[in-house]
Design an enzyme around this catalytic site. Structure first.
Site, PDB file in Angstrom:
ATOM      1  N   SER A   1      35.850  43.148  26.049  1.00  0.00           N
ATOM      2  CA  SER A   1      35.991  43.362  27.958  1.00  0.00           C
ATOM      3  C   SER A   1      35.202  42.234  28.973  1.00  0.00           C
ATOM      4  CB  SER A   1      36.375  43.774  28.543  1.00  0.00           C
ATOM      5  OG  SER A   1      34.967  44.764  28.086  1.00  0.00           O
TER       6      SER A   1
ATOM      7  N   HIS B   1      74.038  36.785  56.052  1.00  0.00           N
ATOM      8  CA  HIS B   1      74.721  36.037  55.140  1.00  0.00           C
ATOM      9  C   HIS B   1      74.095  34.891  54.840  1.00  0.00           C
ATOM     10  CE1 HIS B   1      77.101  39.183  54.965  1.00  0.00           C
ATOM     11  NE2 HIS B   1      76.995  39.818  55.572  1.00  0.00           N
TER      12      HIS B   1
ATOM     13  N   SER C   1      56.615  12.379  46.871  1.00  0.00           N
ATOM     14  CA  SER C   1      57.192  12.353  46.021  1.00  0.00           C
ATOM     15  C   SER C   1      56.725  10.521  44.888  1.00  0.00           C
ATOM     16  CB  SER C   1      58.781  12.603  45.952  1.00  0.00           C
ATOM     17  OG  SER C   1      59.457  11.997  44.742  1.00  0.00           O
TER      18      SER C   1
ATOM     19  N   LYS D   1      60.638  11.450  50.921  1.00  0.00           N
ATOM     20  CA  LYS D   1      60.550  12.804  50.885  1.00  0.00           C
ATOM     21  C   LYS D   1      58.813  13.649  50.972  1.00  0.00           C
ATOM     22  CE  LYS D   1      62.707  15.263  47.562  1.00  0.00           C
ATOM     23  NZ  LYS D   1      62.643  16.133  46.487  1.00  0.00           N
TER      24      LYS D   1
ATOM     25  N   GLU E   1      57.073  27.308  48.477  1.00  0.00           N
ATOM     26  CA  GLU E   1      57.105  27.336  46.382  1.00  0.00           C
ATOM     27  C   GLU E   1      56.529  28.079  45.862  1.00  0.00           C
ATOM     28  OE1 GLU E   1      59.859  23.501  45.997  1.00  0.00           O
ATOM     29  OE2 GLU E   1      58.646  22.601  46.515  1.00  0.00           O
TER      30      GLU E   1
ATOM     31  N   TYR F   1      40.355  60.112  29.053  1.00  0.00           N
ATOM     32  CA  TYR F   1      40.345  58.155  28.985  1.00  0.00           C
ATOM     33  C   TYR F   1      41.110  57.452  27.809  1.00  0.00           C
ATOM     34  CZ  TYR F   1      38.433  53.411  28.450  1.00  0.00           C
ATOM     35  OH  TYR F   1      38.282  52.593  28.273  1.00  0.00           O
TER      36      TYR F   1
ATOM     37  N   LYS G   1      42.239  45.958  34.535  1.00  0.00           N
ATOM     38  CA  LYS G   1      41.348  44.605  35.081  1.00  0.00           C
ATOM     39  C   LYS G   1      42.717  43.371  35.515  1.00  0.00           C
ATOM     40  CE  LYS G   1      37.948  47.490  33.650  1.00  0.00           C
ATOM     41  NZ  LYS G   1      38.502  47.847  32.606  1.00  0.00           N
TER      42      LYS G   1
HETATM   43  N1  ARG Z   1      35.528  48.572  28.655  1.00  0.00           N
HETATM   44  C1  ARG Z   1      36.018  49.938  29.036  1.00  0.00           C
HETATM   45  C2  ARG Z   1      37.178  49.782  30.073  1.00  0.00           C
HETATM   46  O1  ARG Z   1      36.924  48.746  30.950  1.00  0.00           O
HETATM   47  C3  ARG Z   1      34.794  50.729  28.918  1.00  0.00           C
HETATM   48  C4  ARG Z   1      35.155  52.292  28.821  1.00  0.00           C
HETATM   49  C5  ARG Z   1      34.747  52.014  27.338  1.00  0.00           C
HETATM   50  N2  ARG Z   1      35.041  53.988  27.777  1.00  0.00           N
HETATM   51  C6  ARG Z   1      35.084  54.568  25.896  1.00  0.00           C
HETATM   52  N3  ARG Z   1      35.164  55.368  25.889  1.00  0.00           N
HETATM   53  N4  ARG Z   1      35.509  53.695  25.090  1.00  0.00           N
HETATM   54  O2  ARG Z   1      37.832  50.441  29.901  1.00  0.00           O
END
Ligand code: ARG
Length: 467
Positions: free
Chosen positions: A33, A166, A287, A293, A300, A327, A335
């Site tokens: 990530s 309307h 344009s 234009k 937009e 988790y 993210k």
């Molecule tokens: N890069 C991970 C995330 O964004 C961090 C947490 C990782 N935790 C784990 N148990 N692998 O979620």
């Protein structure tokens, strides 16, 4: 016929493209990530400094180790900010990148930082801090847009325009009143932002992997060092929860929807057919082929960004909906959605603030349009109720006949003669002409929150005191 071997072969041929080195490379690609979570470096370092300081205060690590850790982390911060830091995808994410660098810089003491902590509470902390800061930026940006609208509303408290339902001419209103409708919407968006900041004002750090820790940590200390009102109260919830991100995205989606309606109005108003506004050159384009234009591109694009932001909300809701506590790696997908939506919203609010401040209001065009389409028909009906004592339903019927007569004579209601009107209802007197102009119509709408210029000015003053 496909046997085991040929399947392997064809899969390997696929890897032969982008993933030349096989399963390891694919795993790195899907797992890492760092490409996007490096944005969290500042929050990660701040969180680690607060954590290390607390560990030393509680006697869990030595003061010397804490000093080395803090010094090392500050060095890393300046390395990242000056562009010298080398991020490695092999190290997966921002947390491991920073920790690995810390080990290179300070040696074995680096290994003590992760005592009583997991990446699960670490990422929850970093991301929460980021979202909280983004909400604070959003609050400021919305305040700027409200201020722009208040100025335009004040300037145009008396400028008459058609009010629509309307998208058909309904009743005259003032442009100031119309601007204040957006102030109300954006004001609610800002209230939602403030509430969200309160909701998420709890520190996740110390929840550890999911169950808390046996080390004698002080979560209140880290919470206050990081500017939170206090620590979260359930360690399982803490590492599972992404509602703070969902809340941000839903607030962003609603705010973007408001901006999109405004964008749509700007597009309509700036057509030659409406001609209510002229956009500044800064927020429009010409344009390449049609010299006459002037296109409302910025409006937009604001309208289009809304689709993106709504998409991010749906994407994260869908990621979260089936996850068992606590988790799961799915949550890493939170993210990019939030970062993309945040960037889109910031840009959209900035563009709108610019457009609102810069656009030229063509009061003559607005007024001309306000007077057409029999926009004061309701005023005639109300007059018949007030002055001739008719029940509203009868007055509505009489007015309908007056409109039909005006249509037949291709003139406005105010252009009918007294004889014309008396032929429809004998109790109509010359006084009726006082209410048939658009100015009289708006001035008469003095109910709380109504379009009368004095009412609008009161609302502007109310908002000025709160902006
Ligand atoms: N890069 C991970 C995330 O964004 C961090 C947490 C990782 N935790 C784990 N148990 N692998 O979620």
């Amino acid at each position: 016929m496909a046997d085991g071997n040929s399947e392997t072969k064809s899969s390997n041929q696929m890897w032969g493209g982008r993933f030349a080195s096989g399963p390891d490379a694919i795993m790195e690609e899907i797992n890492a990530s760092i490409g996007f979570d490096k944005k969290l470096y500042g929050q990660d370092i701040r969180g680690s400094i607060a954590h290390a300081t607390m560990l030393a205060h509680q006697g869990i690590i030595s003061a010397e180790d804490k000093d080395k850790i803090v010094h090392g982390l500050n060095t890393i911060l300046s390395e990242i900010e000056s562009g010298q830091f080398e991020f490695s995808r092999r190290l997966e994410d921002i947390h491991m990148n920073i920790e690995a660098r810390l080990a290179t810089l300070i040696g074995p003491a680096a290994g003590r930082l992760h005592t009583a902590r997991s990446r699960n509470d670490q990422v929850a902390l970093d991301f929460r801090l980021w979202v909280k800061e983004e909400l604070q930026r959003t609050e400021k940006a919305l305040t700027g847009l409200i201020a722009a609208f208040l100025d335009r509303a004040e300037e145009h408290a008396e400028t008459v325009m058609p009010g629509f339902t309307h998208l058909q001419t309904a009743q005259p209103v003032t442009f100031g009143h119309h601007c204040m409708a957006y102030v109300e919407m954006i004001g609610r968006d800002r209230t939602r932002v403030r509430h969200a900041i309160e909701h998420m004002d709890e520190s996740p750090i110390g929840a550890a992997a999911l169950a808390g820790t046996g080390f004698p940590i002080d979560r209140h200390m880290t919470a206050s060092a990081l500017g939170f009102a206090g620590p979260t109260r359930n360690s399982i919830d803490t590492v599972s929860d992404r509602d703070f991100a969902l809340e941000f995205l839903s607030i962003a989606a609603i705010a973007a929807t408001h901006l999109s309606r405004l964008a749509e109005e700007i597009v309509i108003w700036s057509t030659p057919q409406f001609g209510f506004i002229r956009l500044s050159d800064a927020f429009s384009t010409g344009s390449s082929i049609m010299p006459q234009k002037k296109n409302p591109d910025a409006a937009e694009l604001v309208r289009a960004k809304t689709g993106r932001i709504n998409g991010s909300l749906i994407a994260l809701l869908t990621v979260m909906k089936g996850l068992p506590l606590a988790y799961s790696k799915d949550m890493q997908e939170d993210k990019e959605q939030v970062f993309d939506a945040a960037e889109s919203l910031e840009l959209a609010v900035a563009a709108m603030t610019g457009m609102v401040r810069d656009m030229t209001i063509r009061a003559d065009r607005m007024k001309a349009a306000a007077g057409s389409g029999y926009s004061t028909a309701t005023d005639l009906a109300d007059w018949l109720v007030r002055e001739a004592g008719l029940p509203f339903r009868d007055a509505h019927h009489v007015t309908g006949r007056a409109v039909a007569l005006a249509e037949q004579k291709t003139c406005d209601l105010a252009d009918l003669t007294l004889e014309d009107l008396q032929s429809i209802h004998p109790q109509i007197t010359a006084k009726v002409f006082d209410v048939l102009t658009v100015e009289a119509s708006v001035a008469s709408r003095t109910s709380f929150g109504g379009t009368a210029p004095n009412e609008v000015r009161k609302q502007i003053a109310w908002w000025r005191a709160r902006n």
